[in-house]
Design a protein around this motif. Sequence first.
Motif, PDB file in Angstrom:
ATOM      1  N   MET A  59       0.826  -1.187   0.000  1.00 26.93           N
ATOM      2  CA  MET A  59       0.000   0.000   0.000  1.00 26.93           C
ATOM      3  C   MET A  59       0.873   1.253   0.000  1.00 26.93           C
ATOM      4  O   MET A  59       0.690   2.157  -0.803  1.00 26.93           O
ATOM      5  N   ILE A  63       1.141   3.873  -3.206  1.00 24.76           N
ATOM      6  CA  ILE A  63       0.640   5.237  -3.027  1.00 24.76           C
ATOM      7  C   ILE A  63       1.777   6.236  -3.235  1.00 24.76           C
ATOM      8  O   ILE A  63       1.603   7.265  -3.888  1.00 24.76           O
ATOM      9  N   GLY A 243     -10.327   9.708   8.901  1.00 26.16           N
ATOM     10  CA  GLY A 243     -10.357   8.920   7.680  1.00 26.16           C
ATOM     11  C   GLY A 243     -11.746   8.787   7.088  1.00 26.16           C
ATOM     12  O   GLY A 243     -11.919   8.212   6.031  1.00 26.16           O
ATOM     13  N   PHE A 294      -3.123  11.263  -4.793  1.00 27.82           N
ATOM     14  CA  PHE A 294      -2.390  10.199  -4.089  1.00 27.82           C
ATOM     15  C   PHE A 294      -1.502  10.803  -3.003  1.00 27.82           C
ATOM     16  O   PHE A 294      -1.278  10.182  -1.969  1.00 27.82           O
ATOM     17  N   GLY A 297      -3.600  11.143  -0.204  1.00 31.63           N
ATOM     18  CA  GLY A 297      -3.776   9.804   0.350  1.00 31.63           C
ATOM     19  C   GLY A 297      -2.616   9.432   1.244  1.00 31.63           C
ATOM     20  O   GLY A 297      -2.795   8.851   2.326  1.00 31.63           O
ATOM     21  N   LEU A 300      -2.889  11.109   4.586  1.00 30.97           N
ATOM     22  CA  LEU A 300      -3.859  10.392   5.428  1.00 30.97           C
ATOM     23  C   LEU A 300      -3.272   9.089   5.963  1.00 30.97           C
ATOM     24  O   LEU A 300      -3.458   8.738   7.130  1.00 30.97           O
ATOM     25  N   PHE A 301      -2.585   8.377   5.080  1.00 36.09           N
ATOM     26  CA  PHE A 301      -1.974   7.100   5.473  1.00 36.09           C
ATOM     27  C   PHE A 301      -1.001   7.323   6.624  1.00 36.09           C
ATOM     28  O   PHE A 301      -1.006   6.588   7.611  1.00 36.09           O
ATOM     29  N   ALA A 304      -2.850   8.194   9.871  1.00 36.90           N
ATOM     30  CA  ALA A 304      -3.456   6.991  10.446  1.00 36.90           C
ATOM     31  C   ALA A 304      -2.383   6.099  11.077  1.00 36.90           C
ATOM     32  O   ALA A 304      -2.572   5.545  12.156  1.00 36.90           O
ATOM     33  N   PHE A 305      -1.239   5.999  10.393  1.00 34.27           N
ATOM     34  CA  PHE A 305      -0.157   5.154  10.901  1.00 34.27           C
ATOM     35  C   PHE A 305       0.331   5.676  12.253  1.00 34.27           C
ATOM     36  O   PHE A 305       0.487   4.918  13.207  1.00 34.27           O
TER      37      PHE A 305
END
Lengths: 326, 278
Positions: A59, A63, A243, A294, A297, A300-301, A304-305
């Motif tokens: 992922m 991305i 998210g 992206f 994205g 956001l990734f 969240a991580f």
Amino acid sequence: MSDMDTLNCHISTQPHKFGIKMLKKLKETTIFLKSLRAEPLGAPAFICASSAIILLLLMLIFIVREGSQAFLNLGAELIIGAVWDTNAGRYGGLPLIYGSIIVVFVALAIAIPIGVASSIFISEILPHPLRDPIKSIIELLASIPSVIYGFIGLLFIAPRIASLFGLSTGTVALTASIILAIMSTPTIVGVAGETIAAVPKEYREAALALGATRWQMIKGIVLPASKSGILASILLGFGRAIGETVAVLMVAGNTAIIPSPPWNILSPVYTLTAAIAMQMGEAAVGSLEYSALFGLGLILFIIAFIVNTLADVVVTREKAKIRGAG
Amino acid sequence: MKAARIKEKIIFTIFGLATALCVAAFATIAAILLSGLGTIKLEHLTKSALQGGYFEMIIGTLYLLVGSAGIAGPIGLLAAIYLVEYAPRGRLTRVIDQAINNLAGVPSIVIGLFGYTFFCRQLGLGISLAAGWLTLTLMMLPIVIRGSEEAIKMVPKSFQEAALALGAPKWKAITSITLPAAAPGIITSILLGIARVAGETAAILFTSCVLVTRGLPKSPLEPIMALAFNLYVKIVALGEAPERVFGIALILFMIVVIFAAAAITFRVYYRRRQLWLR
């Protein structure tokens, strides 16, 4: 001479120790692999479990790959640029990041007190036979799809916000925050409730035996003992809220401008998630816009991580502490 | 002392109100949606979308759910078996554990982005049912792993030890003793996974759905219609008034709530029946 000896010793023992360590590791690994081989279930089970790592890495790689054009061309503008205007080819992510943050903060300001209070009420005060049914209803609340939350927001909440504050449209940041608060409360109740229930019975009994009222017991014993769990629940609620896509974009108004004044939650906002969902369909594959989405994205990734890793660390530390105490 | 008791009463009442608010939120949402019950006719359920029905959307949604459960179920179960029964304490196990937590926390829209670049484009599946299955699997997997793990852990160690003492190899003890005992919990976790993705929109937005298809898909490589996608596109892109898509919202809500309620009741029922859990 003696100095020389120690030096020699030092030189010779270091690699030696290192070698032993490596050998030990190697031995552990072979034992592990052998144990997997001996069991027909072992290897497939191991592969399935490791798929989580592989999927997460894939992922990240894909991305980053798709977003690379935006990072190279836009650089820091993708994060701090103040104008997001596709028609003008401006891809500054600041209004989107700000939109996401303000919506989530207001949502959490509503969800945290309600969520924590409910989790205390359910696991400490509510009579036993009622606990499972109430918990089940809150779990059902969590399972309602976000598109339905958006639908309810448009149909039921937005008109009321509009008439309450005399606005021409009810699709503003506050409406999105209310929807998000309803959506993230069950996460907080679930995780916080679990840790509150895990506080050892002896702690409570000791406090009650000393003559504390139940509230004094909760405030003085239960809450301090479960504070990391509550913190983790808030972090996970934050992760869920930031998210969230469809519900937010249906009611937030989607205007990529930082409200003025910035704390004006009665103006429309555009979030990171909403921008991706709304614009992916139109963006030509390989264009700068496509790549910029992206890039969002990836932001956001990473958020969240960080949030999930923090929650993980907080919970693991708490578990170690309780094990140590018990 | 008396003041402390009164203070306690006030605080507990406030906490109770907070809980009541959560319950009321669910009741209100359910009531709003059920008020639309009158707008759908039973025959719409089996009528094609081309004639104003919901048939392809409902079947498409079920196709998505069954397929992704079929992939995420076995993988998640095996992963859970590994974590409970085989994983040594060590760094690798910790990393796997954290990866599962992180996978659960990845926003669905980011999973959708990944699904599009990887499954649709890199693997060449295009906008298709199969791409939807794989994308939704990513969302379902952590739920199934965590739930199954929990279920397997709850089976008393002594069950397995009895089998091992009789000379059964470990895998045999797991498949014939532990898993049957944990089956209700495992099924619950899969049902919860299904409920979680049944209404998922962001993840299938660019990976598997179109607004209208001519009939049902003939192969997994064709795009499909889904309730959540249709509801979203009709409101957001086509600007239809929420009142006009009530039917789709209601059917979607019922499907999700049925799966979630089934999972929850199943769990409560079996916790009571399995004597070793008391």
